[in-house]
Design an enzyme around this catalytic site. Structure first.
Site, PDB file in Angstrom:
ATOM      1  CB  SER A 130      -0.786  -5.603  34.741  1.00  0.00           C
ATOM      2  OG  SER A 130      -1.901  -4.788  34.486  1.00  0.00           O
ATOM      3  CD  GLU A 166      -3.776  -9.125  28.609  1.00  0.00           C
ATOM      4  OE1 GLU A 166      -4.101  -9.012  29.810  1.00  0.00           O
ATOM      5  OE2 GLU A 166      -2.605  -9.371  28.257  1.00  0.00           O
ATOM      6  CG  HIS A 210      -5.060  -8.483  32.984  1.00  0.00           C
ATOM      7  ND1 HIS A 210      -4.061  -8.128  32.118  1.00  0.00           N
ATOM      8  CD2 HIS A 210      -4.882  -7.706  34.097  1.00  0.00           C
ATOM      9  CE1 HIS A 210      -3.310  -7.175  32.662  1.00  0.00           C
ATOM     10  NE2 HIS A 210      -3.787  -6.910  33.872  1.00  0.00           N
TER      11      HIS A 210
END
Length: 440
Positions: free
Chosen positions: A188, A300, A356
């Site tokens: 990330s 995600e 995610h």
């Protein structure tokens, strides 16, 4: 000294850690002076040699004072204290083999606003088991790390990471690591930092390989948000005005002011010696001698069950995360070191998708870590973790991925993790397939 309290004599000083089940861990080692007082909005200053044996038995203070949200997928403990520019080294137990081990430097995520290197999801025991030394540095976050303030060096958080890499190169041999085999990796915001440093002239020579998990080109201007933030606090948008508030107060104010549409409000800024040009442009010029492995999860932020939320998430997934994969490959298409893509596609029964952060316990082979059942359900597939961790470890050791290189074209090969296959085990063997246009 007890075998359970291993001692390392490094250029930085004498460091006393802990040993458990064949793993040595040295936590909270300061690599820079505490960024307080006059050093708060200044470039990091290398820590002098530790005058006394340093007790590295517990996590060091974290830059995070306030979590990104009340509940986060990754457990992210905040540790109080001023000495936030510290790092943890996890290494195999001394066994008489003096062969230098490859090193993985891991940068945590958190939107450049939060996150913690002390997360149990970043425990390096599986890497140590497999002969890799893991280093997890902390770095300044939020206003203190990434606010473009007049009279303040830009990208202080990235400058912290560059100094941490210098510390690793100077000291890691004492822990059994090879300073000439450093892989810089992150997820990330941490992955975005990897791409930023790969694109930067300042990153040259500081690491030999790079891994980006769910990263992107996350540069921001920041000035408009800073003005809103300062107005909300009743101070001018200056070093003196914002610096009148402690980091924790600023972190809370930033999080309170963010909206659903504010994907990134603070992050790397372009125009200084660290990032003289945008990351995509920098990747065409720098880091071509550094092999790069990058990818994203299939969903995600588009795992919500409601169609509207999923549609909004899909746009964010494609434009912010997955589109960065072919864009980076295109920018590096002439890089002799090569670029390889992957896609994580195992749908968690909790979120209903490959969300995610849910790939992290697989890459780290930590399916027994705290918080994993809450994110992945009671029985995440161990065979998938074995495959993913083995691929990452092989790359860190210097291996060439078993699938083809990517150059940004339609149909570039990508390793797909988590697609069920019909075989004798009913497992999740990775497959290689061509990518779609514009995503990984």
């Amino acid at each position: 000294m007890s075998a359970l309290r291993p001692v390392v004599h490094a250029p930085a000083g004498t460091i006393v850690g802990r040993q458990l089940k064949g793993v040595r861990r040295f936590s909270g080692i300061p690599y820079a002076e505490a960024p307080t007082g006059a050093r708060r909005f200044a470039a990091p200053v290398p820590r002098g040699r530790l005058p006394e044996p340093f007790d590295a038995s517990r996590p060091g203070p974290t830059s995070q004072r306030v979590p990104l949200s009340a509940t986060t997928t990754v457990p992210e403990p905040s540790v109080p204290g001023d000495d936030i520019l510290n790092l943890t080294v996890t290494a195999p137990a001394a066994d008489g083999d003096r062969t230098p081990r490859p090193v993985l430097v891991w940068i945590h995520g958190g939107g450049f606003l939060a996150g913690s290197p002390a997360s149990p999801w970043y425990d390096g025991r599986a890497f140590a088991r497999d002969g890799v030394v893991l280093v997890t540095p902390g770095y300044r976050l939020g206003v203190d790390g990434f606010a473009p303030l007049d009279g303040v060096p830009a990208n202080l958080g990235l400058r912290d990471l560059l100094l941490a890499l210098d510390w690793v190169r100077e000291n890691i041999a004492a822990f059994g690591g090879d300073p000439e085999r450093i892989t810089l990796a992150g997820q990330s915001a941490g992955a975005a930092a990897v791409l930023a440093l790969l694109s930067s002239p300042a990153g040259r020579g500081r690491f030999q390989r790079a891994v980006s998990l769910s990263g992107g080109f996350f540069e921001v201007t920041g000035h408009g948000f800073l003005e809103r933030l300062a107005h909300s606090l009743g101070v001018p948008p200056t070093r003196a005005g914002l610096g009148a508030h402690p980091p924790g107060r600023l972190q809370r104010a930033v999080l309170d002011l963010r909206t659903e549409d504010d994907v990134l409000v603070l992050g790397p800024v372009v125009g200084d010696d660290v990032l003289p040009v945008p990351v995509a442009d920098g990747l065409t010029r720098h880091g071509h001698d550094v092999p790069l492995l990058l990818g994203a999860t299939a969903d995600e932020f588009d795992s919500p069950a409601d169609p509207v939320g999923r549609a909004a998430g899909t746009r964010r997934t494609d434009t912010v995360f997955r589109a960065a994969c072919p864009a980076a490959a295109t920018a590096r298409r002439t890089a002799p070191a090569g670029t390889w893509l992957y896609s994580f596609e195992w749908p968690s029964p909790v979120s209903g998708g490959a969300a995610h952060c849910t790939d992290l316990p697989f890459f780290f082979d930590l399916l027994d870590a705290p918080g994993v059942p809450e994110a992945l359900g009671p029985n995440p597939p161990a065979v998938l973790a074995a495959h993913m961790h083995a691929d990452l470890t092989a790359f860190v050791r210097g291996g060439t991925p078993a699938w083809g290189r990517a150059t940004g074209g339609h149909g570039d090969p990508a390793r797909a993790y988590g697609t069920p296959v019909v075989d004798t085990t009913g497992g999740y063997d990775p497959v290689v397939r061509g990518t779609g246009a514009g995503t990984c």
